[in-house]
Design a protein around this motif. Structure first.
Motif, PDB file in Angstrom:
ATOM      1  N   GLY A  32      11.562 -10.542   2.773  1.00 49.44           N
ATOM      2  CA  GLY A  32      12.375  -9.744   1.857  1.00 49.44           C
ATOM      3  C   GLY A  32      11.578  -9.085   0.751  1.00 49.44           C
ATOM      4  N   THR A  33      10.249  -9.147   0.862  1.00 50.29           N
ATOM      5  CA  THR A  33       9.379  -8.522  -0.132  1.00 50.29           C
ATOM      6  C   THR A  33       8.261  -7.761   0.570  1.00 50.29           C
ATOM      7  OG1 THR A  33       7.934 -10.459  -0.296  1.00 50.29           O
ATOM      8  CG2 THR A  33       9.771 -10.330  -1.858  1.00 50.29           C
ATOM      9  N   VAL A  34       7.654  -6.843  -0.184  1.00 51.98           N
ATOM     10  CA  VAL A  34       6.474  -6.124   0.291  1.00 51.98           C
ATOM     11  C   VAL A  34       5.341  -6.467  -0.675  1.00 51.98           C
ATOM     12  CG1 VAL A  34       5.436  -3.871   0.723  1.00 51.98           C
ATOM     13  CG2 VAL A  34       7.842  -4.248   1.279  1.00 51.98           C
ATOM     14  N   PRO A  35       4.361  -7.253  -0.223  1.00 52.06           N
ATOM     15  CA  PRO A  35       3.226  -7.575  -1.079  1.00 52.06           C
ATOM     16  C   PRO A  35       2.365  -6.335  -1.327  1.00 52.06           C
ATOM     17  CG  PRO A  35       3.404  -9.114   0.754  1.00 52.06           C
ATOM     18  CD  PRO A  35       4.325  -7.978   1.036  1.00 52.06           C
ATOM     19  N   LYS A  40      -9.569  -2.962  -4.435  1.00 45.82           N
ATOM     20  CA  LYS A  40     -10.882  -3.336  -4.928  1.00 45.82           C
ATOM     21  C   LYS A  40     -11.014  -4.840  -5.143  1.00 45.82           C
ATOM     22  CE  LYS A  40     -10.699  -0.776  -8.615  1.00 45.82           C
ATOM     23  NZ  LYS A  40      -9.305  -0.411  -8.503  1.00 45.82           N
ATOM     24  N   ASN A  41      -9.876  -5.547  -5.174  1.00 47.58           N
ATOM     25  CA  ASN A  41      -9.885  -6.981  -5.462  1.00 47.58           C
ATOM     26  C   ASN A  41      -8.959  -7.711  -4.481  1.00 47.58           C
ATOM     27  OD1 ASN A  41     -10.195  -9.456  -6.658  1.00 47.58           O
ATOM     28  ND2 ASN A  41      -9.036  -8.963  -8.488  1.00 47.58           N
ATOM     29  N   PRO A  42      -9.345  -7.785  -3.209  1.00 42.21           N
ATOM     30  CA  PRO A  42      -8.445  -8.350  -2.198  1.00 42.21           C
ATOM     31  C   PRO A  42      -8.127  -9.838  -2.381  1.00 42.21           C
ATOM     32  CG  PRO A  42     -10.595  -7.886  -1.248  1.00 42.21           C
ATOM     33  CD  PRO A  42     -10.597  -7.314  -2.632  1.00 42.21           C
ATOM     34  N   VAL A  43      -8.880 -10.556  -3.194  1.00 43.85           N
ATOM     35  CA  VAL A  43      -8.570 -11.962  -3.451  1.00 43.85           C
ATOM     36  C   VAL A  43      -7.854 -12.139  -4.788  1.00 43.85           C
ATOM     37  CG1 VAL A  43     -10.421 -12.849  -1.999  1.00 43.85           C
ATOM     38  CG2 VAL A  43     -10.844 -12.439  -4.429  1.00 43.85           C
ATOM     39  N   GLY A  44      -7.565 -11.020  -5.449  1.00 46.93           N
ATOM     40  CA  GLY A  44      -6.893 -11.058  -6.749  1.00 46.93           C
ATOM     41  C   GLY A  44      -5.396 -11.229  -6.608  1.00 46.93           C
ATOM     42  N   PRO A  45      -4.684 -10.975  -7.693  1.00 47.45           N
ATOM     43  CA  PRO A  45      -3.234 -11.179  -7.698  1.00 47.45           C
ATOM     44  C   PRO A  45      -2.499 -10.231  -6.756  1.00 47.45           C
ATOM     45  CG  PRO A  45      -3.955 -10.148  -9.740  1.00 47.45           C
ATOM     46  CD  PRO A  45      -5.190 -10.486  -8.967  1.00 47.45           C
ATOM     47  N   ILE A  46      -1.346 -10.680  -6.310  1.00 48.40           N
ATOM     48  CA  ILE A  46      -0.482  -9.905  -5.415  1.00 48.40           C
ATOM     49  C   ILE A  46       0.859  -9.728  -6.103  1.00 48.40           C
ATOM     50  CG2 ILE A  46       0.753  -9.934  -3.207  1.00 48.40           C
ATOM     51  CD1 ILE A  46      -1.615 -11.611  -2.115  1.00 48.40           C
ATOM     52  N   LEU A  47       1.362  -8.519  -6.100  1.00 47.92           N
ATOM     53  CA  LEU A  47       2.685  -8.215  -6.633  1.00 47.92           C
ATOM     54  C   LEU A  47       3.653  -8.155  -5.458  1.00 47.92           C
ATOM     55  CD1 LEU A  47       4.505  -7.273  -8.991  1.00 47.92           C
ATOM     56  CD2 LEU A  47       3.787  -4.938  -8.433  1.00 47.92           C
ATOM     57  N   ASN A  48       4.676  -9.002  -5.466  1.00 47.57           N
ATOM     58  CA  ASN A  48       5.678  -9.003  -4.401  1.00 47.57           C
ATOM     59  C   ASN A  48       6.881  -8.172  -4.838  1.00 47.57           C
ATOM     60  OD1 ASN A  48       4.588 -10.750  -2.273  1.00 47.57           O
ATOM     61  ND2 ASN A  48       4.509 -12.239  -3.921  1.00 47.57           N
ATOM     62  N   VAL A  49       7.019  -6.997  -4.256  1.00 46.10           N
ATOM     63  CA  VAL A  49       8.083  -6.059  -4.596  1.00 46.10           C
ATOM     64  C   VAL A  49       9.258  -6.287  -3.645  1.00 46.10           C
ATOM     65  CG1 VAL A  49       8.655  -3.606  -4.799  1.00 46.10           C
ATOM     66  CG2 VAL A  49       6.344  -4.392  -5.346  1.00 46.10           C
ATOM     67  N   ALA A  51      11.915  -5.693  -0.991  1.00 48.42           N
ATOM     68  CA  ALA A  51      11.841  -4.711   0.091  1.00 48.42           C
ATOM     69  C   ALA A  51      12.732  -3.493  -0.152  1.00 48.42           C
ATOM     70  CB  ALA A  51      12.182  -5.369   1.423  1.00 48.42           C
ATOM     71  N   ASP A  52      13.938  -3.701  -0.690  1.00 52.99           N
ATOM     72  CA  ASP A  52      14.816  -2.548  -0.929  1.00 52.99           C
ATOM     73  C   ASP A  52      14.274  -1.656  -2.038  1.00 52.99           C
ATOM     74  OD1 ASP A  52      15.364  -4.535  -2.821  1.00 52.99           O
ATOM     75  OD2 ASP A  52      17.502  -4.085  -2.905  1.00 52.99           O
ATOM     76  N   ALA A  53      13.653  -2.233  -3.058  1.00 59.49           N
ATOM     77  CA  ALA A  53      13.050  -1.432  -4.127  1.00 59.49           C
ATOM     78  C   ALA A  53      11.851  -0.650  -3.605  1.00 59.49           C
ATOM     79  CB  ALA A  53      12.642  -2.322  -5.291  1.00 59.49           C
ATOM     80  N   PHE A  54      11.047  -1.278  -2.750  1.00 55.43           N
ATOM     81  CA  PHE A  54       9.889  -0.597  -2.177  1.00 55.43           C
ATOM     82  C   PHE A  54      10.343   0.565  -1.302  1.00 55.43           C
ATOM     83  CE2 PHE A  54       6.365   0.056   0.771  1.00 55.43           C
ATOM     84  CZ  PHE A  54       5.307   0.130  -0.110  1.00 55.43           C
ATOM     85  N   SER A  55      11.383   0.340  -0.517  1.00 58.64           N
ATOM     86  CA  SER A  55      11.926   1.390   0.336  1.00 58.64           C
ATOM     87  C   SER A  55      12.422   2.578  -0.492  1.00 58.64           C
ATOM     88  CB  SER A  55      13.059   0.828   1.195  1.00 58.64           C
ATOM     89  OG  SER A  55      13.611   1.829   2.005  1.00 58.64           O
ATOM     90  N   SER A  56      13.115   2.284  -1.587  1.00 54.26           N
ATOM     91  CA  SER A  56      13.592   3.350  -2.478  1.00 54.26           C
ATOM     92  C   SER A  56      12.428   4.116  -3.091  1.00 54.26           C
ATOM     93  CB  SER A  56      14.456   2.771  -3.591  1.00 54.26           C
ATOM     94  OG  SER A  56      15.638   2.244  -3.068  1.00 54.26           O
ATOM     95  N   PHE A  57      11.380   3.409  -3.473  1.00 53.14           N
ATOM     96  CA  PHE A  57      10.194   4.043  -4.027  1.00 53.14           C
ATOM     97  C   PHE A  57       9.565   4.999  -3.012  1.00 53.14           C
ATOM     98  CE2 PHE A  57       5.501   3.870  -4.288  1.00 53.14           C
ATOM     99  CZ  PHE A  57       5.330   4.572  -5.466  1.00 53.14           C
ATOM    100  N   ILE A  58       9.405   4.549  -1.769  1.00 53.30           N
ATOM    101  CA  ILE A  58       8.800   5.381  -0.721  1.00 53.30           C
ATOM    102  C   ILE A  58       9.655   6.624  -0.467  1.00 53.30           C
ATOM    103  CG2 ILE A  58       8.174   5.474   1.730  1.00 53.30           C
ATOM    104  CD1 ILE A  58       6.200   3.937  -0.098  1.00 53.30           C
ATOM    105  N   GLU A  59      10.966   6.461  -0.413  1.00 51.95           N
ATOM    106  CA  GLU A  59      11.844   7.619  -0.203  1.00 51.95           C
ATOM    107  C   GLU A  59      11.715   8.608  -1.360  1.00 51.95           C
ATOM    108  OE1 GLU A  59      13.478   8.483   2.570  1.00 51.95           O
ATOM    109  OE2 GLU A  59      12.460   6.713   3.381  1.00 51.95           O
TER     110      GLU A  59
END
Length: 69
Positions: A32-35, A40-49, A51-59
């Motif tokens: 239900g989230t998009v990490p 540049k920092n693949p071992v750093g922090p991850i923001l879990n957005v 899924a519906d908010a991420f979809s709205s952002f992409i649209e």
């Protein structure tokens, strides 16, 4: 519980300048989230957005809703 691992990718529109983010949309259905992380920092922090908010952002991006800087 699922043990599915994120499959990270950058947009094909990303330049090689290093100022990119990576996303793992393969987890949207199961978690239900998009990490999102800094490429540049693949071992750093991850923001879990959510899924519906991420979809709205992409649209919004595809529709040109925010213009250009």
């Amino acid at each position: 519980m699922t043990t599915e691992s994120p499959r990270w990718f950058k947009s094909s529109y990303s330049e090689n300048g290093g100022a990119c983010v990576e996303v793992a949309v393969n987890l949207a259905n199961t978690h239900g989230t998009v990490p999102v992380r800094d490429s540049k920092n693949p071992v750093g922090p991850i923001l879990n957005v959510p899924a519906d908010a991420f979809s709205s952002f992409i649209e919004g991006v595809k529709g040109g809703g925010w213009g250009t800087a």
